[in-house]
Motif scaffolding. Structure first.
Motif, PDB file in Angstrom:
ATOM      1  N   ALA A  35       0.853  -1.092  -0.081  1.00 43.42           N
ATOM      2  CA  ALA A  35      -0.014   0.158   0.057  1.00 43.42           C
ATOM      3  C   ALA A  35       0.853   1.323   0.076  1.00 43.42           C
ATOM      4  O   ALA A  35       0.643   2.121  -0.905  1.00 43.42           O
ATOM      5  CB  ALA A  35      -0.858   0.050   1.044  1.00 43.42           C
ATOM      6  N   LEU A 114      -4.453   3.805   6.700  1.00 41.29           N
ATOM      7  CA  LEU A 114      -4.683   2.576   6.125  1.00 41.29           C
ATOM      8  C   LEU A 114      -4.019   1.434   7.238  1.00 41.29           C
ATOM      9  O   LEU A 114      -3.110   1.563   7.738  1.00 41.29           O
ATOM     10  CB  LEU A 114      -3.678   2.492   4.707  1.00 41.29           C
ATOM     11  CG  LEU A 114      -3.951   3.340   3.664  1.00 41.29           C
ATOM     12  CD1 LEU A 114      -3.400   3.042   2.224  1.00 41.29           C
ATOM     13  CD2 LEU A 114      -5.794   3.506   3.264  1.00 41.29           C
ATOM     14  N   VAL A 138      -9.026   2.540   6.221  1.00 39.01           N
ATOM     15  CA  VAL A 138      -9.359   1.647   5.198  1.00 39.01           C
ATOM     16  C   VAL A 138      -8.963   0.343   6.008  1.00 39.01           C
ATOM     17  O   VAL A 138      -7.630   0.097   6.045  1.00 39.01           O
ATOM     18  CB  VAL A 138      -8.955   1.786   3.775  1.00 39.01           C
ATOM     19  CG1 VAL A 138      -9.530   0.467   3.190  1.00 39.01           C
ATOM     20  CG2 VAL A 138      -9.283   2.999   3.162  1.00 39.01           C
ATOM     21  N   SER A 140      -8.153  -3.639   6.508  1.00 36.28           N
ATOM     22  CA  SER A 140      -7.714  -4.649   5.510  1.00 36.28           C
ATOM     23  C   SER A 140      -7.305  -6.022   6.491  1.00 36.28           C
ATOM     24  O   SER A 140      -6.477  -5.562   7.634  1.00 36.28           O
ATOM     25  CB  SER A 140      -6.627  -4.115   4.545  1.00 36.28           C
ATOM     26  OG  SER A 140      -5.460  -4.076   5.181  1.00 36.28           O
ATOM     27  N   VAL A 149     -11.312  -6.214   2.938  1.00 33.18           N
ATOM     28  CA  VAL A 149     -10.930  -4.788   2.710  1.00 33.18           C
ATOM     29  C   VAL A 149     -12.103  -4.048   2.861  1.00 33.18           C
ATOM     30  O   VAL A 149     -13.351  -4.236   2.343  1.00 33.18           O
ATOM     31  CB  VAL A 149     -10.082  -4.405   1.531  1.00 33.18           C
ATOM     32  CG1 VAL A 149     -10.895  -4.749   0.335  1.00 33.18           C
ATOM     33  CG2 VAL A 149      -9.733  -2.797   1.597  1.00 33.18           C
ATOM     34  N   PRO A 151     -13.402   0.194   3.281  1.00 35.94           N
ATOM     35  CA  PRO A 151     -13.430   1.742   3.713  1.00 35.94           C
ATOM     36  C   PRO A 151     -14.303   2.137   4.822  1.00 35.94           C
ATOM     37  O   PRO A 151     -15.561   1.800   4.820  1.00 35.94           O
ATOM     38  CB  PRO A 151     -13.854   2.535   2.476  1.00 35.94           C
ATOM     39  CG  PRO A 151     -13.853   1.494   1.394  1.00 35.94           C
ATOM     40  CD  PRO A 151     -14.155   0.099   1.945  1.00 35.94           C
ATOM     41  N   ALA A 187      -4.208  -5.165  -1.071  1.00 33.51           N
ATOM     42  CA  ALA A 187      -3.536  -3.628  -0.941  1.00 33.51           C
ATOM     43  C   ALA A 187      -3.904  -2.994  -2.121  1.00 33.51           C
ATOM     44  O   ALA A 187      -4.172  -1.696  -2.014  1.00 33.51           O
ATOM     45  CB  ALA A 187      -1.993  -3.741  -1.025  1.00 33.51           C
ATOM     46  N   GLN A 190      -7.605  -1.440  -1.319  1.00 32.61           N
ATOM     47  CA  GLN A 190      -7.218  -0.577  -0.495  1.00 32.61           C
ATOM     48  C   GLN A 190      -6.906   0.687  -0.862  1.00 32.61           C
ATOM     49  O   GLN A 190      -7.446   1.826  -0.459  1.00 32.61           O
ATOM     50  CB  GLN A 190      -6.371  -1.170   0.837  1.00 32.61           C
ATOM     51  CG  GLN A 190      -6.241  -0.319   1.888  1.00 32.61           C
ATOM     52  CD  GLN A 190      -5.466  -0.821   2.905  1.00 32.61           C
ATOM     53  OE1 GLN A 190      -4.126  -1.389   2.635  1.00 32.61           O
ATOM     54  NE2 GLN A 190      -5.537  -0.622   4.414  1.00 32.61           N
ATOM     55  N   GLU A 193      -9.516   2.604  -2.913  1.00 33.29           N
ATOM     56  CA  GLU A 193     -10.326   3.298  -2.071  1.00 33.29           C
ATOM     57  C   GLU A 193      -9.464   4.445  -1.595  1.00 33.29           C
ATOM     58  O   GLU A 193     -10.377   5.723  -1.367  1.00 33.29           O
ATOM     59  CB  GLU A 193     -11.039   2.478  -1.237  1.00 33.29           C
ATOM     60  CG  GLU A 193     -11.723   1.344  -1.589  1.00 33.29           C
ATOM     61  CD  GLU A 193     -12.845   1.647  -2.736  1.00 33.29           C
ATOM     62  OE1 GLU A 193     -13.410   2.966  -2.413  1.00 33.29           O
ATOM     63  OE2 GLU A 193     -13.216   0.863  -3.437  1.00 33.29           O
TER      64      GLU A 193
END
Ligand SMILES: [Zn+2]
Length: 306
Positions: A35, A114, A138, A140, A149, A151, A187, A190, A193
């Motif tokens: 990510a 994240l 987010v 995950s 995952v 948001p 990822a 993720q 988003e």
């Protein structure tokens, strides 16, 4: 020119927003590492790297920011150096520490968080921080061949609406293992988003369940839970709910806390930690010990740090 291939999707306006944004990536293992790399390549102006762990040989199968020469080093430090080499215009901030109630000021003034963690204590803390400060994040998670995952936006349901207590119901990487293609997929969703959130586009509100081994993707609608303590402004984790004494990270490392000076030979020292053959003592008082079992790690800790 650098970002020209994403302009048709992100727009020049959106690109400016990315350049002004600050994102914290908590946990820089497989998920967080991928990510953070994608955020850096997309031109997100400030990235904060938070990770408490050392690079372990067993990480190399899936944690693509790390190489053999990085084994035994702090993940946050190695990852930050790599991200700076990818995009030198970015501000990369390095926090080789555990995110907990005392260290949560690391997250101040970020636009988005994240989740690249491997445990629900950290996730619940992030969840509370975001709810309290009206921030999106987010969630995950990956284990075995299955990933999730989602948001989580200030105006919608939160993580605690669906998970009441810390859970290992998703399994652990110790028992289930982890397919190395899975963190890349999760990822990717993720960060997709994240890019939407940072450029004021509408993110997905659904919890995505992905199983590349079965070639299956599902998405679920999540409802708010009226009994959720966090949505009712009760922040147990942020207010310093007792943290565990001994923590197994998703590798052969075990974490302890000490105030004592170690009684063993230090092989290397830097601004963050003193390293010894089987681990490291960090400035924040944490001791990371590589061992085959919890008992072995405890015995080593008692002998040299107790
Ligand atoms: Zn909630």
């Amino acid at each position: 020119m650098r970002y020209i291939r994403q302009t048709p999707i992100i727009t020049s306006e959106g690109q400016k927003k990315l350049e002004k944004a600050a994102v914290a990536v908590v946990g820089i293992g497989a998920l967080g590492g991928i990510a953070a790399e994608l955020l850096a390549r997309a031109g997100v102006g400030e990235i904060r790297i938070i990770d408490r762990d050392l690079v372990d040989e067993g990480n190399l199968q899936r944690q693509t920011l790390f190489e053999e020469q990085d084994i035994g080093k702090l993940k946050a430090v190695v990852a930050s150096e790599k991200l700076k080499r990818i995009n030198r215009k970015l501000v990369i901030k390095t926090y080789p520490t555990e995110l907990n109630a005392e260290t949560s000021e690391i997250l101040e003034n970020v636009d988005l968080i994240l989740d690249g963690t491997d445990n629900f204590d950290a996730r619940f803390l992030i969840n509370e921080y975001c709810r309290k400060n009206n921030l999106p994040w987010v969630f995950s998670a990956v284990v075995g061949t299955k990933g999730q995952v989602w948001p989580i936006l200030p105006e919608g349901p939160c993580l605690r609406c669906i998970f009441q207590e810390p859970t290992e119901s998703l399994g652990t990487c110790e028992t289930e293992g982890i397919l190395n293609t899975l963190p890349r997929m999760i990822a990717a969703f993720q960060v997709t988003e994240a890019l939407k959130i940072l450029t004021n586009k509408t993110p997905s509100q659904k919890l995505l369940l992905v199983d590349p081994w079965q070639a299956e993707i599902q998405s679920l609608e999540v409802k708010e839970n009226p009994a959720c303590p966090v949505c009712n402004q009760k922040f147990e984790y942020l207010n310093g709910k007792k943290s565990k004494e001994i923590v197994s990270l998703c590798s052969d490392l075990y974490q302890f806390k000490t105030k004592n000076k170690p009684r063993l030979k230090v092989t290397k020292k830097d601004q963050y930690a003193s390293f010894f053959k089987k681990g490291a003592v960090l400035k924040d008082g944490r001791v990371l010990i590589k061992a085959k079992s919890k008992e072995q790690a405890q015995a080593f800790f008692d002998r040299y740090f107790g």
